[in-house]
Each structure stands twice: as structure tokens, then as C-alpha cells.
Scaffold this active site. Structure first.
Site, PDB file in Angstrom:
ATOM      1  N   SER A 208      16.725 -43.321 109.192  1.00  0.00           N
ATOM      2  CA  SER A 208      16.859 -43.532 110.399  1.00  0.00           C
ATOM      3  C   SER A 208      15.715 -42.903 110.960  1.00  0.00           C
ATOM      4  O   SER A 208      15.058 -42.331 110.773  1.00  0.00           O
ATOM      5  CB  SER A 208      17.812 -42.725 110.178  1.00  0.00           C
TER       6      SER A 208
ATOM      7  N   TYR B 234      22.593 -34.766 110.797  1.00  0.00           N
ATOM      8  CA  TYR B 234      21.870 -35.452 110.350  1.00  0.00           C
ATOM      9  C   TYR B 234      20.818 -35.628 110.519  1.00  0.00           C
ATOM     10  O   TYR B 234      19.847 -36.580 109.100  1.00  0.00           O
ATOM     11  CB  TYR B 234      22.478 -36.601 111.175  1.00  0.00           C
TER      12      TYR B 234
HETATM   13  P1  NAD Z   1      29.313 -48.381 109.906  1.00  0.00           P
HETATM   14  O1  NAD Z   1      29.925 -46.496 110.608  1.00  0.00           O
HETATM   15  O2  NAD Z   1      29.792 -49.616 110.541  1.00  0.00           O
HETATM   16  O3  NAD Z   1      28.514 -48.036 108.597  1.00  0.00           O
HETATM   17  C1  NAD Z   1      28.599 -46.738 107.648  1.00  0.00           C
HETATM   18  C2  NAD Z   1      29.740 -47.527 106.508  1.00  0.00           C
HETATM   19  O4  NAD Z   1      30.041 -46.268 105.880  1.00  0.00           O
HETATM   20  C3  NAD Z   1      30.894 -48.307 106.731  1.00  0.00           C
HETATM   21  O5  NAD Z   1      31.218 -48.777 105.904  1.00  0.00           O
HETATM   22  C4  NAD Z   1      31.941 -47.315 105.641  1.00  0.00           C
HETATM   23  O6  NAD Z   1      32.980 -47.463 105.397  1.00  0.00           O
HETATM   24  C5  NAD Z   1      31.130 -46.191 105.102  1.00  0.00           C
HETATM   25  N1  NAD Z   1      31.327 -45.354 104.800  1.00  0.00           N
HETATM   26  C6  NAD Z   1      31.911 -43.586 105.991  1.00  0.00           C
HETATM   27  N2  NAD Z   1      31.910 -42.648 104.818  1.00  0.00           N
HETATM   28  C7  NAD Z   1      32.016 -43.279 103.360  1.00  0.00           C
HETATM   29  C8  NAD Z   1      32.571 -42.920 102.595  1.00  0.00           C
HETATM   30  N3  NAD Z   1      32.729 -41.312 102.226  1.00  0.00           N
HETATM   31  N4  NAD Z   1      32.496 -42.772 101.180  1.00  0.00           N
HETATM   32  C9  NAD Z   1      32.422 -44.268 101.704  1.00  0.00           C
HETATM   33  N5  NAD Z   1      32.053 -45.347 102.362  1.00  0.00           N
HETATM   34  C10 NAD Z   1      31.630 -44.388 103.686  1.00  0.00           C
HETATM   35  O7  NAD Z   1      27.810 -47.307 110.565  1.00  0.00           O
HETATM   36  P2  NAD Z   1      26.208 -48.365 110.096  1.00  0.00           P
HETATM   37  O8  NAD Z   1      25.680 -48.522 112.258  1.00  0.00           O
HETATM   38  O9  NAD Z   1      25.668 -49.375 109.762  1.00  0.00           O
HETATM   39  O10 NAD Z   1      25.277 -47.206 109.534  1.00  0.00           O
HETATM   40  C11 NAD Z   1      24.590 -47.285 108.125  1.00  0.00           C
HETATM   41  C12 NAD Z   1      23.977 -46.787 108.082  1.00  0.00           C
HETATM   42  O11 NAD Z   1      22.696 -46.987 108.607  1.00  0.00           O
HETATM   43  C13 NAD Z   1      23.763 -45.541 107.833  1.00  0.00           C
HETATM   44  O12 NAD Z   1      23.520 -44.355 106.773  1.00  0.00           O
HETATM   45  C14 NAD Z   1      23.625 -44.772 108.960  1.00  0.00           C
HETATM   46  O13 NAD Z   1      22.972 -43.497 109.129  1.00  0.00           O
HETATM   47  C15 NAD Z   1      22.308 -45.609 109.229  1.00  0.00           C
HETATM   48  N6  NAD Z   1      21.403 -45.832 111.145  1.00  0.00           N
HETATM   49  C16 NAD Z   1      21.577 -46.445 111.881  1.00  0.00           C
HETATM   50  C17 NAD Z   1      21.853 -47.011 112.942  1.00  0.00           C
HETATM   51  C18 NAD Z   1      22.609 -47.609 113.798  1.00  0.00           C
HETATM   52  O14 NAD Z   1      21.679 -47.351 115.163  1.00  0.00           O
HETATM   53  N7  NAD Z   1      23.417 -47.698 113.670  1.00  0.00           N
HETATM   54  C19 NAD Z   1      20.559 -46.257 113.555  1.00  0.00           C
HETATM   55  C20 NAD Z   1      19.870 -46.169 111.889  1.00  0.00           C
HETATM   56  C21 NAD Z   1      20.474 -45.551 110.889  1.00  0.00           C
END
Ligand code: NAD
Length: 260
Positions: free
Chosen positions: A142, A155
Site C-alpha cells: 500500500s 495498518y
Molecule cells: P477487499 O476487502 O475487497 O478484499 C480483501 C480480501 O481479503 C477479501 O477477499 C477478504 O475475504 C479477504 N480476507 C480478509 N480477511 C481474511 C482472512 N482472515 N482470511 C482470508 N481472507 C481474508 O479489499 P481490497 O481493497 O481488494 O484489498 C486487498 C489488498 O489491497 C489488502 O491487502 C489492502 O490492504 C490492499 N490495498 C487496498 C487499497 C484500496 O484502496 N482498496 C489500497 C492499498 C492497498
């Protein structure tokens, strides 16, 4: 490009992980998806991977906060699909709170899912990659792996940690045809982000545009969201031959956020 390869993508039942899973499948990789959600919806996504791209797709319900389940997921992927050539550590959760009120169990969960899960999965997958002299480890970090924001102590700590883990693994595996890199998105347009907009509009008395520009994208100079498909395209690039000398890096895709 990835026919004959197998990819495990954690947290791929939605958002960025699902887009990466679909993009790797489009390139011919067999896929293991993982994450929580409605069983029927997950089965639909799994079946769509097979139907749309003609690859084998499996689902693991492993909880990324539990080391033993993560190791078992890698074992199952190896047994059912033949290998784990590509590992995308993507599962992540967030909690926002001043540090003095930060719930201890939330700290533990964020460190476990956003950081320790990658350790457990890499630890289990690397021996096979070393034996086959090929591997791609991609960690979804991130912008918060490079800079901090208030109220996101767990985080930010976990994401900075994943940067260090990635670099260490890159050095340890460099002579085995394995690369390890982080992708660091800024704000990505996911259902999670979209759902926050109406509540924030109501809570702060703002228009949709104000919420997007002044609240969500305040740190993102382009004032545009990153898309999940853009993140997925970078993951695909990192799996290709052109990226074989890219290792130990932390690639930003954040509309300029961390340039300032
Ligand atoms: P999201 O909530 O759509 O997806 C998260 C996924 O992780 C889901 O499939 C959820 O079921 C899974 N998950 C959560 N807890 C879990 C557990 N204990 N065991 C197994 N699976 C689990 O979120 P996203 O935005 O797609 O995020 C994905 C990654 O990208 C994360 O690491 C997040 O920190 C990172 N990220 C997101 C953003 C953003 O703006 N959306 C920005 C930077 C980084």
C-alpha cells in the site's frame, strides 16, 4: 504466457485479489482463490475462472490469521494443482482509531492478516519454487508501506513490515529464479471504497464529488482512483520474463501520492 504455472492469490474473493486472479487466469495460470464471503458467490467466481479462461480453479477457505491453515492451503494447492509457482499475498483488513483507543484484538488481527500471513505462505511456498528454480512472489502492500496516515497505526506498521519482508525474501531467493516484489496502490476503486461514500456524504454533509476529492482522494494528486485492473496488469507484468530482474522492489501505483 503463464500456461503450466499455478497461482495462489490470498484474499481473492473480492476487490484487488479477484482482479489479479482473473488476470493471471487470462494468461493461462491455474488458480487457487481464497477469502471469505458468501459460499454461492465464491463458487460462482471459481466456476467463472474455469469457464472464462479454460484453466483449473480451486478455492481455499483458509483463514489468513491462522498460520497452520495457511501452510495447509499451500500444501493443498501443490497437491491438487501440481505446484505453487506464483504466490500473491493480498488478503488485508483495516481498522481506523487513535492509538490510545486502538483495540488490541484489532492490532493483533491486522498484523496477523496483513503481515504474518505473507510470512507463513512464503515460508511454505519457497521450497517448491527453489526446487523448480522459478517463482513469483507478489505482496499487495500500500502507499501506507511508504508513508503514514494518522489513526492507522496497525495498518501502517503491517504494510511497512511487508516491505521489509519482501526485500529480505528477494535477497534470499535471488539465485533461484524467484522474484519477490510489493505493489503499493494508493486508493483503489473497490466495492469497499464505493460503499463508504453514501455514509460519508451523510455524516459530513458533503456531496459525492466532495467526498471523493476532499476526503478519499485528498492525498492522491491525480484525484483519480487506481482501478483493480491496473493493479492486476502490474501483477501480470511482474510474472513475465520482462520482469525477471525486478526483485526486492516496492512499486507504487498511487497517482503520485508518495511523490510529495
Ligand atoms: P477487499 O476487502 O475487497 O478484499 C480483501 C480480501 O481479503 C477479501 O477477499 C477478504 O475475504 C479477504 N480476507 C480478509 N480477511 C481474511 C482472512 N482472515 N482470511 C482470508 N481472507 C481474508 O479489499 P481490497 O481493497 O481488494 O484489498 C486487498 C489488498 O489491497 C489488502 O491487502 C489492502 O490492504 C490492499 N490495498 C487496498 C487499497 C484500496 O484502496 N482498496 C489500497 C492499498 C492497498
Amino acid at each position: 504466457m503463464l500456461k503450466g504455472k499455478t497461482a495462489v492469490i490470498t484474499g481473492s474473493t473480492s476487490g484487488i485479489g479477484l482482479a489479479i486472479a482473473r488476470a493471471l487466469a487470462e494468461q493461462g495460470a491455474d488458480i487457487m482463490i481464497n477469502g471469505f464471503g458468501d459460499a454461492g458467490a465464491i463458487e460462482t467466481e471459481r466456476a467463472r475462472l474455469e469457464a472464462d479462461f479454460g484453466v483449473r480453479a480451486r478455492y481455499s477457505a483458509a483463514d489468513m490469521s491462522k498460520g497452520a491453515e495457511i501452510a495447509a492451503m499451500i500444501e493443498t494447492a501443490t497437491a491438487e494443482l501440481g505446484s505453487v509457482d506464483i504466490l500473491v499475498n493480498n488478503a488485508g483488513i483495516q481498522h481506523v482509531s487513535p492509538i490510545e483507543d486502538f483495540p488490541v484484538e484489532k492490532w493483533d488481527a491486522i498484523l496477523a492478516i496483513n503481515l504474518s500471513a505473507a510470512f507463513h505462505a512464503i515460508r511454505a511456498a519457497v521450497p517448491g519454487m527453489k526446487a523448480r528454480k522459478w517463482g513469483r512472489i507478489i505482496n499487495t502492500a500500500s502507499a501506507h508501506s511508504k508513508v503514514a496516515s494518522p489513526f492507522k497505526s496497525a495498518y501502517v506498521a503491517a504494510k511497512h513490515g511487508i516491505d521489509g519482508l519482501t526485500k529480505t525474501v528477494a535477497l534470499e531467493t535471488a539465485t533461484f529464479g524467484i522474484t519477490a516484489n510489493s505493489i503499493s496502490p494508493g486508493y483503489v476503486w473497490t466495492p469497499l471504497v464505493e460503499k463508504q461514500i453514501p455514509d460519508t456524504m451523510a455524516a459530513r454533509g458533503l456531496t459525492r464529488e466532495q467526498v471523493i476529492n476532499d476526503v478519499l482522494l485528498t492525498a492522491q494528486p491525480t484525484k483519480e482512483f487506481v482501478t483493480v485492473d491496473q493493479v492486476a496488469a502490474l501483477a501480470v507484468f511482474l510474472c513475465g520474463d520482462a520482469a525477471s530482474q525486478i526483485t526486492g522492489t516496492n512499486l507504487s501505483m498511487d497517482g503520485g501520492w508518495t511523490a510529495g
